[in-house]
Design an enzyme around this catalytic site. Structure first.
Site, PDB file in Angstrom:
ATOM      1  N   ASP A  15       0.970  -1.273   0.182  1.00 26.38           N
ATOM      2  CA  ASP A  15       0.236   0.030   0.094  1.00 26.38           C
ATOM      3  C   ASP A  15       1.009   1.267   0.049  1.00 26.38           C
ATOM      4  O   ASP A  15       0.289   2.454  -0.145  1.00 26.38           O
ATOM      5  CB  ASP A  15      -0.874  -0.001   1.156  1.00 26.38           C
ATOM      6  CG  ASP A  15      -1.981   1.291   1.120  1.00 26.38           C
ATOM      7  OD1 ASP A  15      -2.591   1.228   0.391  1.00 26.38           O
ATOM      8  OD2 ASP A  15      -2.403   1.813   2.296  1.00 26.38           O
ATOM      9  N   SER A  34      -6.549   5.432  -0.082  1.00 27.45           N
ATOM     10  CA  SER A  34      -6.942   4.049  -0.968  1.00 27.45           C
ATOM     11  C   SER A  34      -8.410   3.538  -0.545  1.00 27.45           C
ATOM     12  O   SER A  34      -8.890   4.025   0.355  1.00 27.45           O
ATOM     13  CB  SER A  34      -6.106   2.793  -0.184  1.00 27.45           C
ATOM     14  OG  SER A  34      -4.597   3.030  -0.055  1.00 27.45           O
ATOM     15  N   GLN A  49      -5.123  -1.893  -6.860  1.00 26.20           N
ATOM     16  CA  GLN A  49      -5.738  -0.963  -6.220  1.00 26.20           C
ATOM     17  C   GLN A  49      -6.422   0.293  -6.674  1.00 26.20           C
ATOM     18  O   GLN A  49      -5.734   0.675  -7.623  1.00 26.20           O
ATOM     19  CB  GLN A  49      -4.640  -0.502  -4.933  1.00 26.20           C
ATOM     20  CG  GLN A  49      -5.173   0.424  -4.055  1.00 26.20           C
ATOM     21  CD  GLN A  49      -4.104   0.957  -3.047  1.00 26.20           C
ATOM     22  OE1 GLN A  49      -3.469   2.104  -3.340  1.00 26.20           O
ATOM     23  NE2 GLN A  49      -3.893   0.304  -1.975  1.00 26.20           N
TER      24      GLN A  49
END
Length: 302
Positions: A216, A241, A291
């Site tokens: 991430d 995110s 993502q």
């Protein structure tokens, strides 16, 4: 004072991160984890995802390794409060095990994860070829790279905070990161090498959770590069995110160099999509990652 002088050394920072991932079991399928935030006033998404996978993994037999996860970030996490992870044992099959995890703070869900685990079995084999990249030892460390660009950040003190937040991971950019080339649109592709700043135990779940944590950190970089944006610390975008998916193809060690090859096929509607593959140094495709994040331009900077 040298930037990063107050940051914990790599092995100490890694020990702190491992303690963060060592959840307290408070019921059969309920776990509690501490949280922290060094850089931004919310919990780092990679931490929540890694902790949720730890919780799921502790309810699964040792002979079943995670092969995929799918997650949504629902609310910003409060770094000043613990996070409670509730595991739902969705299915225990002959080969596959499925778990659902809900992370709760202050009585509200902040994160949701579904993960699937599988016993090892032989099967058909093929993979995409590993892209070319320079050896990680030839690339600058974060401690060498970040201070060079401190003048680009809205708050120069963010350099120390970034170094502290990333001290547990040795992460090296192949090309200049977004903050170093703000204002110069580039191909929406980014590569970084990473490994933990110290050796890990042989527990395969631990290595998968550490890779989840790191995944991430930089995945939306390629979205920023396409538009010449430097990122939240530069002040030309705001974002977070939204969802995250990973597929674990082959065994790997997170304490050995892994190449994170990332690109962005699209951005629209205030969202940007990042896709990536993670390879071991000897060329094995270990992980695929996707993502989507909110990527918004502050009013007046369109």
């Amino acid at each position: 004072m040298t930037a990063g002088a107050n940051a914990p050394a790599g092995p100490d920072a890694l020990a702190d991160l491992l303690r963060l991932l060592d959840l307290e079991r408070i019921e059969r399928d309920i776990f509690r984890g501490l949280s922290r935030s060094v850089v931004i006033p919310r919990v780092f998404g990679g931490q929540v995802a890694a902790q949720a996978l730890v919780a799921a993994g502790r309810t699964v037999p040792d002979d079943r390794a995670p092969h995929s996860l799918h997650a949504y970030f629902l609310r910003p996490g409060d770094p000043g409060a613990p996070i409670v992870y509730s595991v739902d044992r969705i299915r225990d099959g002959r080969s596959f095990t499925t778990r659902r995890v809900v992370a709760v703070q202050h009585g509200r869900p902040v994160f949701h994860l579904s993960a699937s685990f599988q016993t090892y079995e032989e099967g058909l084999e093929h993979q995409s070829e590993m892209p070319t990249a320079p050896d990680p030892e030839t690339l600058p460390t974060a401690a060498e790279l970040l201070p060079r660009h401190a003048d680009r950040f809205v708050d120069p003190g963010v350099v120390d905070r970034l170094l502290e937040a990333r001290a547990a991971v040795d992460l090296r950019y192949v090309d200049a990161p977004p903050y170093a080339t703000a204002g110069e649109p580039r191909e929406p592709r980014s590569q970084v090498w990473f490994r933990t700043a110290g050796k890990l135990a042989d527990d395969p779940l631990l290595h998968v959770c550490l890779a989840t944590y790191v995944s991430d950190m930089t995945l939306l970089d390629s979205v920023l590069l396409a538009h010449g944006r430097g990122g939240w610390a530069v002040g030309d975008v705001v974002g977070a995110s939204l969802d995250h998916a990973m597929w674990f193809h082959r065994p790997f060690r997170a304490d050995e160099w892994l190449l994170y090859d990332q690109h962005s096929p699209s951005s629209s509607g205030g969202r940007g999509l990042g896709q990536a593959r993670i390879y071991t140094r000897d060329g094995r495709l270990a992980i695929s990652v996707i993502q989507e994040g909110a990527v918004r331009v502050p009013h007046g900077q369109e």
